[in-house]
Design a protein around this motif. Sequence first.
Motif, short mmCIF file in Angstrom:
data_model
loop_
_atom_site.label_atom_id
_atom_site.label_comp_id
_atom_site.label_asym_id
_atom_site.label_seq_id
_atom_site.Cartn_x
_atom_site.Cartn_y
_atom_site.Cartn_z
N PHE A 31 0.84 -1.60 0.36
CA PHE A 31 0.13 -0.11 -0.13
C PHE A 31 0.66 1.13 -0.13
O PHE A 31 0.85 1.95 -1.25
CB PHE A 31 -1.26 0.36 1.23
N TRP A 32 1.37 0.58 1.25
CA TRP A 32 2.48 2.10 0.69
C TRP A 32 3.14 2.59 -0.07
O TRP A 32 3.66 3.21 -0.81
CB TRP A 32 3.36 2.22 2.08
N GLU A 33 3.94 1.22 -0.94
CA GLU A 33 4.63 1.71 -2.27
C GLU A 33 3.98 2.24 -2.99
O GLU A 33 4.04 3.02 -4.12
CB GLU A 33 4.95 0.11 -3.06
N LYS A 34 2.49 2.07 -3.26
CA LYS A 34 1.42 2.53 -4.24
C LYS A 34 1.23 3.83 -4.07
O LYS A 34 1.37 5.69 -5.04
CB LYS A 34 0.38 1.94 -4.11
N GLU A 35 1.68 4.75 -2.71
CA GLU A 35 0.98 5.54 -2.52
C GLU A 35 2.39 6.83 -2.42
O GLU A 35 2.04 8.00 -2.67
CB GLU A 35 0.47 6.15 -0.40
N PHE A 36 3.62 6.00 -1.92
CA PHE A 36 4.08 7.28 -1.95
C PHE A 36 5.74 6.73 -3.37
O PHE A 36 6.29 5.60 -3.83
CB PHE A 36 5.42 6.62 -0.85
N ASP A 37 5.46 8.16 -3.67
CA ASP A 37 6.73 7.69 -4.99
C ASP A 37 7.77 7.61 -4.66
O ASP A 37 8.51 7.25 -5.59
CB ASP A 37 5.64 8.60 -6.08
N ILE A 38 8.57 8.21 -3.74
CA ILE A 38 10.00 7.04 -3.15
C ILE A 38 10.31 6.12 -3.13
O ILE A 38 11.11 5.73 -3.23
CB ILE A 38 10.15 8.00 -1.87
N LEU A 39 8.84 5.60 -2.72
CA LEU A 39 9.67 3.17 -2.63
C LEU A 39 9.07 3.09 -4.24
O LEU A 39 8.73 3.29 -5.00
CB LEU A 39 8.34 3.15 -1.83
N GLU A 54 18.04 1.22 0.53
CA GLU A 54 16.98 2.88 0.03
C GLU A 54 16.34 2.89 0.70
O GLU A 54 15.95 3.60 1.37
CB GLU A 54 17.93 3.33 -0.66
N ASP A 55 15.37 1.77 -0.17
CA ASP A 55 14.13 1.80 -0.20
C ASP A 55 13.94 1.03 1.95
O ASP A 55 12.73 2.05 2.29
CB ASP A 55 13.69 0.11 -0.47
N ILE A 56 14.71 1.03 2.80
CA ILE A 56 14.17 0.57 3.27
C ILE A 56 14.36 2.11 4.26
O ILE A 56 13.29 2.30 5.85
CB ILE A 56 15.10 -0.74 4.17
#
Length: 114
Positions: A31-39, A54-56
């Motif tokens: 869900f966070w991956e979809k919501e935040f473009d930094i992931l 870096e993802d972590i």
Amino acid sequence: MPYKKPKIEKVFYTIGEVADMFQVNTSHIRFWEKEFDILKPQKNKKGNRLFTKEDIENIKLIYHLVKERGLTLKGAKQKLKDNKEDTLNKHELVDRLKSIKHMLLEIQAKMDES
């Protein structure tokens, strides 16, 4: 501090390992991956997500803003958009202070045992 540092440093971590580090469900990470473009985790041929250090670090920052500071997703996105560097610096400072506090409490406990 909910973040559990991995015992073995790797180049890539699976979504299950990342979810375990933050004690959340894998669906939370997706869900966070979809919501935040930094992931932007890489995906292997099977389509499995592979997260870098870096993802972590980005997830750690999102976790801090949403779970620890209580910001809404919209508020967290805005904070990262407005000044990610400042937010990251403040988060790192808080982490260091927590680490120092933990160390001091351990020293105090050892002194009390004496």
